[in-house]
Design a protein around this motif. Structure first.
Motif, short mmCIF file in Angstrom:
data_model
loop_
_atom_site.label_atom_id
_atom_site.label_comp_id
_atom_site.label_asym_id
_atom_site.label_seq_id
_atom_site.Cartn_x
_atom_site.Cartn_y
_atom_site.Cartn_z
N ALA A 105 0.87 -1.08 0.27
CA ALA A 105 -0.19 0.09 -0.04
C ALA A 105 1.00 1.50 -0.33
O ALA A 105 0.61 2.09 -0.93
N ALA A 106 2.06 1.15 0.18
CA ALA A 106 3.33 2.39 0.41
C ALA A 106 3.44 2.79 0.17
O ALA A 106 3.91 4.19 -0.89
N GLU A 107 3.65 1.53 -1.08
CA GLU A 107 4.43 1.59 -2.56
C GLU A 107 3.45 2.14 -3.54
O GLU A 107 4.00 2.94 -3.59
N ASP A 108 2.30 1.84 -3.40
CA ASP A 108 1.23 2.68 -4.62
C ASP A 108 1.53 3.74 -4.61
O ASP A 108 0.78 4.28 -5.24
N ARG A 109 0.85 4.76 -2.90
CA ARG A 109 0.72 5.52 -2.45
C ARG A 109 1.38 6.43 -2.95
O ARG A 109 1.52 7.31 -3.71
N PHE A 110 3.43 5.93 -3.24
CA PHE A 110 4.34 6.36 -3.01
C PHE A 110 4.90 6.33 -4.99
O PHE A 110 4.69 7.70 -6.32
N LEU A 111 4.07 5.58 -5.36
CA LEU A 111 3.77 5.68 -7.07
C LEU A 111 2.76 5.98 -7.81
O LEU A 111 3.22 7.18 -8.95
N ASP A 112 1.82 5.88 -6.46
CA ASP A 112 0.71 7.32 -7.61
C ASP A 112 1.13 8.77 -6.90
O ASP A 112 0.65 9.79 -7.79
N GLY A 113 1.53 8.80 -6.00
CA GLY A 113 1.50 10.87 -6.11
C GLY A 113 2.94 11.21 -7.43
O GLY A 113 3.31 12.07 -7.24
N GLU A 114 3.65 10.41 -8.05
CA GLU A 114 4.28 10.32 -8.20
C GLU A 114 4.11 11.45 -10.21
O GLU A 114 4.80 11.73 -10.77
N LYS A 115 3.09 10.55 -9.99
CA LYS A 115 1.96 11.20 -11.47
C LYS A 115 2.32 12.84 -11.41
O LYS A 115 1.97 13.15 -10.84
#
Length: 82
Positions: free
Chosen positions: A72-82
């Motif tokens: 979940a933390a990785e998903d939040r991090f990757l979603d923030g990069e967009k």
């Protein structure tokens, strides 16, 4: 293992006792071993089919709460990069 044993039970006499060419003896032994195993080893074949089916129907390894939190933390991090 049983199928391999059937193959050699047919193959070796054809090659050493009847002096057939290796390729011909191998082909004949392969066909006979397949036919015998298909007809007489039905329970073994059905058990192997059930094992393969269970392998594909499993949900995979269970994830711990820590693994799920990390994902979940990785998903939040990757979603923030967009």
């Amino acid at each position: 293992m049983i199928r391999l044993a059937l193959f050699f039970v047919v193959f070796l006499p054809l090659v050493y006792l009847l002096r057939w060419p290796i390729f011909t003896a191998g082909l004949v032994a392969l066909v006979i071993a397949f036919a015998v195993s298909y007809i007489f080893l039905n329970k073994l074949r059905l058990a192997a089919n059930a094992d393969v089916q269970n392998m594909f129907n499993s949900d995979g390894p269970k994830k711990s709460k820590r693994d799920l939190d990390d994902e979940a933390a990785e998903d939040r991090f990757l979603d923030g990069e967009k």
